[in-house]
Design a protein around this motif. Structure first.
Motif, PDB file in Angstrom:
ATOM      1  N   ASN A  67       0.828  -1.217   0.000  1.00 40.41           N
ATOM      2  CA  ASN A  67       0.000   0.000   0.000  1.00 40.41           C
ATOM      3  C   ASN A  67       0.859   1.263   0.000  1.00 40.41           C
ATOM      4  O   ASN A  67       0.341   2.376   0.096  1.00 40.41           O
ATOM      5  N   GLY A  68       2.184   1.087  -0.072  1.00 40.20           N
ATOM      6  CA  GLY A  68       3.070   2.243  -0.194  1.00 40.20           C
ATOM      7  C   GLY A  68       3.569   2.806   1.112  1.00 40.20           C
ATOM      8  O   GLY A  68       4.383   3.732   1.117  1.00 40.20           O
ATOM      9  N   ILE A  69       3.090   2.273   2.238  1.00 30.07           N
ATOM     10  CA  ILE A  69       3.508   2.800   3.538  1.00 30.07           C
ATOM     11  C   ILE A  69       4.620   1.924   4.107  1.00 30.07           C
ATOM     12  O   ILE A  69       4.524   0.695   4.100  1.00 30.07           O
ATOM     13  N   SER A  70       5.666   2.572   4.621  1.00 27.54           N
ATOM     14  CA  SER A  70       6.813   1.853   5.168  1.00 27.54           C
ATOM     15  C   SER A  70       6.659   1.622   6.659  1.00 27.54           C
ATOM     16  O   SER A  70       6.226   2.521   7.396  1.00 27.54           O
ATOM     17  N   TYR A  71       7.027   0.419   7.094  1.00 22.99           N
ATOM     18  CA  TYR A  71       7.170   0.122   8.520  1.00 22.99           C
ATOM     19  C   TYR A  71       8.476  -0.635   8.737  1.00 22.99           C
ATOM     20  O   TYR A  71       9.197  -0.929   7.778  1.00 22.99           O
ATOM     21  N   ILE A  72       8.743  -0.942   9.988  1.00 24.87           N
ATOM     22  CA  ILE A  72       9.989  -1.628  10.324  1.00 24.87           C
ATOM     23  C   ILE A  72       9.695  -3.093  10.617  1.00 24.87           C
ATOM     24  O   ILE A  72       8.776  -3.410  11.394  1.00 24.87           O
ATOM     25  N   TYR A  73      10.478  -3.964  10.018  1.00 21.08           N
ATOM     26  CA  TYR A  73      10.329  -5.405  10.187  1.00 21.08           C
ATOM     27  C   TYR A  73      11.595  -5.970  10.821  1.00 21.08           C
ATOM     28  O   TYR A  73      12.699  -5.522  10.509  1.00 21.08           O
ATOM     29  N   LEU A  74      11.414  -6.957  11.673  1.00 21.61           N
ATOM     30  CA  LEU A  74      12.548  -7.596  12.314  1.00 21.61           C
ATOM     31  C   LEU A  74      13.028  -8.750  11.434  1.00 21.61           C
ATOM     32  O   LEU A  74      12.219  -9.482  10.858  1.00 21.61           O
ATOM     33  N   GLY A  75      14.348  -8.881  11.316  1.00 15.81           N
ATOM     34  CA  GLY A  75      14.918  -9.983  10.545  1.00 15.81           C
ATOM     35  C   GLY A  75      16.005 -10.701  11.323  1.00 15.81           C
ATOM     36  O   GLY A  75      16.654 -10.112  12.199  1.00 15.81           O
ATOM     37  N   HIS A  76      16.176 -11.975  11.013  1.00 14.10           N
ATOM     38  CA  HIS A  76      17.216 -12.789  11.651  1.00 14.10           C
ATOM     39  C   HIS A  76      18.061 -13.458  10.570  1.00 14.10           C
ATOM     40  O   HIS A  76      17.556 -13.754   9.474  1.00 14.10           O
ATOM     41  N   SER A  77      19.327 -13.712  10.921  1.00 15.88           N
ATOM     42  CA  SER A  77      20.216 -14.370   9.966  1.00 15.88           C
ATOM     43  C   SER A  77      21.336 -15.080  10.715  1.00 15.88           C
ATOM     44  O   SER A  77      21.809 -14.603  11.747  1.00 15.88           O
ATOM     45  N   LYS A  78      21.762 -16.207  10.174  1.00 20.01           N
ATOM     46  CA  LYS A  78      22.921 -16.889  10.751  1.00 20.01           C
ATOM     47  C   LYS A  78      24.223 -16.344  10.175  1.00 20.01           C
ATOM     48  O   LYS A  78      25.265 -16.375  10.831  1.00 20.01           O
ATOM     49  N   ASP A  79      24.192 -15.842   8.931  1.00 22.07           N
ATOM     50  CA  ASP A  79      25.436 -15.432   8.264  1.00 22.07           C
ATOM     51  C   ASP A  79      25.444 -13.954   7.880  1.00 22.07           C
ATOM     52  O   ASP A  79      26.390 -13.487   7.254  1.00 22.07           O
ATOM     53  N   ALA A  80      24.363 -13.221   8.222  1.00 23.65           N
ATOM     54  CA  ALA A  80      24.231 -11.795   7.905  1.00 23.65           C
ATOM     55  C   ALA A  80      24.118 -11.536   6.400  1.00 23.65           C
ATOM     56  O   ALA A  80      24.250 -10.403   5.953  1.00 23.65           O
ATOM     57  N   VAL A  81      23.882 -12.598   5.642  1.00 28.91           N
ATOM     58  CA  VAL A  81      23.667 -12.467   4.195  1.00 28.91           C
ATOM     59  C   VAL A  81      22.258 -12.945   3.826  1.00 28.91           C
ATOM     60  O   VAL A  81      21.534 -12.268   3.110  1.00 28.91           O
ATOM     61  N   HIS A  82      21.892 -14.095   4.345  1.00 31.51           N
ATOM     62  CA  HIS A  82      20.570 -14.664   4.073  1.00 31.51           C
ATOM     63  C   HIS A  82      19.674 -14.360   5.263  1.00 31.51           C
ATOM     64  O   HIS A  82      19.970 -14.778   6.383  1.00 31.51           O
ATOM     65  N   TRP A  83      18.584 -13.664   5.000  1.00 30.22           N
ATOM     66  CA  TRP A  83      17.744 -13.146   6.081  1.00 30.22           C
ATOM     67  C   TRP A  83      16.351 -13.731   6.027  1.00 30.22           C
ATOM     68  O   TRP A  83      15.786 -13.930   4.944  1.00 30.22           O
TER      69      TRP A  83
END
Lengths: 337, 337
Positions: A67-83
């Motif tokens: 819908n064009g509105i930005s929010y903040i999403y939490l992400g996790h990664s083991k290698d800081a490349v694949h999230w």
């Protein structure tokens, strides 16, 4: 020359390719690391910040919804490349535990000071301004007072207090696309009240940063001073171009610029930087770095559509900044008027 | 209905003329009270603030020099109508006693809190921002920390602390003539660090204040709340028009607007308001008021060229504001997002 901080042996890394002619900053060869439509209802993730956490990695990501509105999403990664990302955007509570959801939230930064993680983002405070929240467990996110009245963007905390105070960079702006902008520094004893504002540095004489500049990644503490990766903007007949610049700030008085590189460190040239929702944007928001080896990984938004990853090495990049440093009086003065 | 404050029997006053059709605010019949070329090297005095002092009156005046740069000049008066000015502009010192002279200084306000007089003005802080200084004797003026990062104008302190904190209105702006602007409120425990920023009220739906609004005179404490005279700006095809508006703020939580008059209280119509360096400006910066009689004298800049004086009476003006009050959600909410 060394980074003052912790070792991070599991950070992503690729060696410098041969034949690099300009600044010693090179792209990850699997860029972009986050593709389009990464989540249901989210069209693009970009301008995002990551951190080491419990032996792995965590991050706060600008997700622009369909819908064009930005929010903040939490992400996790083991290698800081694949999230992997939580499908639900981050929900905040206020200091009393009541739900708090900003009208929008974009360009988050993530900084750890002492034992607490802080998120700064651009929020709607009757106009674009800086939102601030804290978490210790990445489950409960407590919003704090907005540090400044509008209009402001690109705030980032320093990763430790200086002279007993929290320190925050920000970039005063206007209510629109802002054809001007310098970096300021503000202090707070308690993250509620802010003052002792100082001008750090203004837009540069150089074309690539002549419209405006803004803080990017949290400054990295080194024995040469605070290493700051920021963005600089050029105004062309077809719009803004965002490049990554580098400067070194005085360790005790970071409103004093010790070195400022007259050349950009990275500028849009790959397809994922030149093509997208906002073409021609390299927008740094975070680094990972390893004090043992001096390796630095720069996370940057690309064309408001992707996340890119670039690498540099402390000694290489500091030497390049110093060798190409051009300073003005506005850079070197304490920044009080 | 009463003003909470001191008696001021020697303030200037003229009775309400007959035949006033609109708001109960009327002009002094000897306006303008300050003419052009009031001082050597000063072309115009306008947008200035006055106060009772030692049984007479004192003020800080925006003097635009013949080189086009504005500074603040000190003025004295026995009757608050006829003013004499110091030929030398006010020189400040910093907290260590060293000379401090801003690059420019305009639109000063003067407010007494407890035993100290404070001057707020628009200063050059790498862009237009709020300057702040204090004095107890009108001989030594000590600049304090700039309360906010740029860009900002029209700051004015409340005349007493609320809930233990200093309170300041201001109007975030941009680097130019600013085609937008709402009034915000900020708190400080010490006049160094500021926070708990709140939105007070936005530009209005009414044409006369539809571009921007800004704080004017220091709010007057009354048993109905804080009586605030502010300016509202209309955007015509030939430029801005500045009128005087009135609102009443909650006494303990002044980010809450209790009443807001949908009609202007005074708008340019006399020659000294419609003609001048900036035509069509009535710009309130101060009041004198007498708690015994409810008399109020409003000092306002006229056309960036003169100082004008207008009168009103507490009960009349509060009743007019209440009878013509139109409020939006943005007015009545606490102003935190």
């Amino acid at each position: 020359m060394k980074i003052i901080g912790e070792a991070l042996p599991n950070m992503p890394w690729q060696e410098k390719p041969e034949g690099l002619k300009n600044a010693p900053v090179w792209r990850f060869n699997e860029n972009p690391i986050i593709e389009r439509n990464p989540l249901k209802n989210v069209a693009r993730i970009f301008n995002s910040a990551v951190m080491p956490y419990n032996g792995e990695f965590i991050g706060v990501f600008r997700g622009e919804q369909t819908n064009g509105i930005s929010y903040i999403y939490l992400g996790h990664s083991k290698d800081a490349v694949h999230w992997t990302f939580n499908e639900e955007k981050i929900h905040f509570v206020d200091e009393d535990g009541n739900d708090f959801m900003p009208n929008y939230a974009y360009d988050p930064r993530l900084v750890k000071v002492e034992d607490t993680y802080y998120i700064m983002w651009c929020t709607d405070f009757y106009g674009a301004a800086i939102g601030l929240a804290k978490t210790t467990d990445f489950k409960t996110f407590v919003r704090l007072e907005n540090p400044f009245i509008p209009f402001n963007r690109n705030a980032v905390l320093f990763p430790r207090k200086i002279n007993g105070n929290y320190m925050m960079l920000s970039r005063p702006s206007d209510s629109g696309h802002t054809p001007f902008g310098d970096i300021f520094l503000s202090e707070s004893p308690d993250l509620v009240y802010w003052g002792k504002h100082r001008h750090v540095m203004g837009r540069g004489a150089e074309w690539w940063e002549s419209v405006k500049i803004g803080g990017g990644a949290a400054p990295i503490e080194t024995d040469e001073g605070w290493l700051m990766f920021y963005h600089g903007v050029s105004g062309t007949c077809n719009g803004f171009v965002y490049s990554i610049g580098g400067a070194i700030l005085d360790i005790d008085n970071p409103s004093i610029v010790k070195y400022r590189c007259e050349n950009f460190l990275l500028t849009p040239e790959e397809w994922y930087e030149e093509r997208g929702f906002v073409p021609n944007v390299c927008f740094p928001c975070a680094t990972l770095h390893d004090a043992d080896t001096g390796r630095i990984a720069i996370y940057y938004g690309a064309a408001d559509s992707y996340v890119g990853l670039a690498f540099t090495q402390l000694e290489d990049v500091v030497n390049y900044i110093k060798e190409n440093s051009v300073l003005t009086t506005q850079d070197t003065e304490i920044g009080r008027r």
